[in-house]
Scaffold this motif. Structure first.
Motif, PDB file in Angstrom:
ATOM      1  N   LYS A 240     -48.868  17.558 -68.200  1.00 15.48           N
ATOM      2  CA  LYS A 240     -49.074  17.410 -66.757  1.00 15.48           C
ATOM      3  C   LYS A 240     -50.460  16.884 -66.421  1.00 15.48           C
ATOM      4  O   LYS A 240     -50.608  15.916 -65.661  1.00 15.48           O
ATOM      5  CB  LYS A 240     -48.838  18.754 -66.068  1.00 15.48           C
ATOM      6  N   GLU A 244     -51.507  13.242 -64.721  1.00 14.19           N
ATOM      7  CA  GLU A 244     -52.268  13.205 -63.469  1.00 14.19           C
ATOM      8  C   GLU A 244     -53.557  12.407 -63.633  1.00 14.19           C
ATOM      9  O   GLU A 244     -53.934  11.626 -62.751  1.00 14.19           O
ATOM     10  CB  GLU A 244     -52.573  14.626 -63.010  1.00 14.19           C
ATOM     11  N   GLU A 245     -54.231  12.603 -64.747  1.00 17.45           N
ATOM     12  CA  GLU A 245     -55.485  11.883 -64.983  1.00 17.45           C
ATOM     13  C   GLU A 245     -55.247  10.387 -65.136  1.00 17.45           C
ATOM     14  O   GLU A 245     -56.040   9.560 -64.661  1.00 17.45           O
ATOM     15  CB  GLU A 245     -56.177  12.437 -66.229  1.00 17.45           C
ATOM     16  N   GLY A 247     -52.649   8.841 -63.882  1.00 21.16           N
ATOM     17  CA  GLY A 247     -51.960   8.332 -62.702  1.00 21.16           C
ATOM     18  C   GLY A 247     -50.640   7.683 -63.032  1.00 21.16           C
ATOM     19  O   GLY A 247     -50.250   6.672 -62.429  1.00 21.16           O
ATOM     20  N   ARG A 250     -44.461  11.271 -65.106  1.00 23.54           N
ATOM     21  CA  ARG A 250     -44.193  12.278 -66.134  1.00 23.54           C
ATOM     22  C   ARG A 250     -42.752  12.735 -65.997  1.00 23.54           C
ATOM     23  O   ARG A 250     -42.234  12.892 -64.880  1.00 23.54           O
ATOM     24  CB  ARG A 250     -45.118  13.480 -65.984  1.00 23.54           C
TER      25      ARG A 250
END
Length: 283
Positions: A240, A244-245, A247, A250
């Motif tokens: 996750k 998110e890092e 972008g 997932r």
């Protein structure tokens, strides 16, 4: 990057599953006492055993479909199942640490422990076909009188798996996912590669450290990864923070039939995984 990678094409001819005539004609009607009592360690083995054996087998499973075998704790009911069983089918995975203790506790001298050892991800068609062959031969060794029925069940299931493989190829043609760079859970890397994704790195099964996470983020950036794949059965949120890092999308996939609603068969589980991947990639 594997731009021209194609999904595996499996031969319709399955080694060892040649149907041969029997001299005795039709087999007698199955009696309750003649039914093979089979216990399986996972839903993969349960489903294959049911498809091969049909009404000649009574199959009970131990590890819930939503649970990773390595996180499983046996119960008294599991011991009872094995105490009454003829066969115990397992994968032989390192995570099946419960097997020896269960067999010992069951104290069943007639129980046969059978390892259905097949390398690769069990969501892929080739593994399903190979495992089906092993299960069929195991049943035949225990119940030779019903050999033709087990061979027919195995042939029917293997043929369905081959057709499903071909159906998936047709479905994914033109979707543009082949060669897509992805970071992937260790447990699903084989499945991702079968789909044609370019697995630039894997993570797990050990818990990720901050250093591990940063290294994966760096690899993802360098490779242009556009997808992170997590495993619902173990560390479902492991990727996750990475996604998110970066972008990027997932997706959380399943590795065993029955983990999600309406995925109780291998083919339904396969369809769900493909739907989730396509949705994550905007297809």
């Amino acid at each position: 990057m594997m731009k021209n990678r194609r999904l595996l094409v499996i031969s319709v001819v399955v080694s060892g599953l040649i149907l041969t005539p029997i001299l005795s004609g039709c087999a007698p009607a199955t009696q309750e006492n003649d039914i093979l009592k089979v216990v399986t360690s996972t839903s993969h083995l349960k489903y294959i055993a049911e498809r091969v054996g049909g009404d000649l087998v009574d199959v009970a499973n131990i590890v819930p479909a939503s649970q990773h075998p390595g996180d499983f704790d046996a119960t008294p009911d599991d011991i009872r199942k094995l105490a009454e069983a003829d066969l115990f089918l397992v994968h032989g995975w390192p995570g099946e640490t419960f097997v020896s203790g269960l067999v010992e506790s069951a104290d069943n001298p007639d129980l046969k422990l059978v390892t259905v050892k097949v390398d690769g991800n069990w969501m892929t068609p080739s593994v399903q076909v190979e495992a089906t062959n092993i299960v069929a031969q195991t049943f035949i060794q225990e119940d030779i009188e019903n050999e033709i029925s087990y061979l027919q069940g195995a042939d029917d299931y293997s043929s369905m798996v081959v057709e499903k493989n071909n159906e998936v190829q047709r479905r994914l043609e033109g979707k543009g996912i082949v060669g897509t760079p992805a970071l992937c859970s260790f447990w699903l890397a084989g499945f991702a590669r079968w789909l044609g994704l370019y697995v630039v790195d894997i993570y797990g099964p050990a818990t990720l450290t901050p250093q591990d996470t940063q290294a994966l983020i760096d690899t993802g950036r360098e490779s242009g990864a556009t997808l992170v794949i997590d495993n619902v059965h173990s560390g479902k949120d492991a990727g996750k923070a990475i996604a998110e890092e970066l972008g990027v999308a997932r997706v959380i996939l399943l590795n065993f039939p029955g983990a999600f609603d309406d995925t109780e068969t291998w083919e339904k589980a396969l369809d769900r995984n493909i739907e989730l991947v396509l949705e994550a990639l905007g297809q």
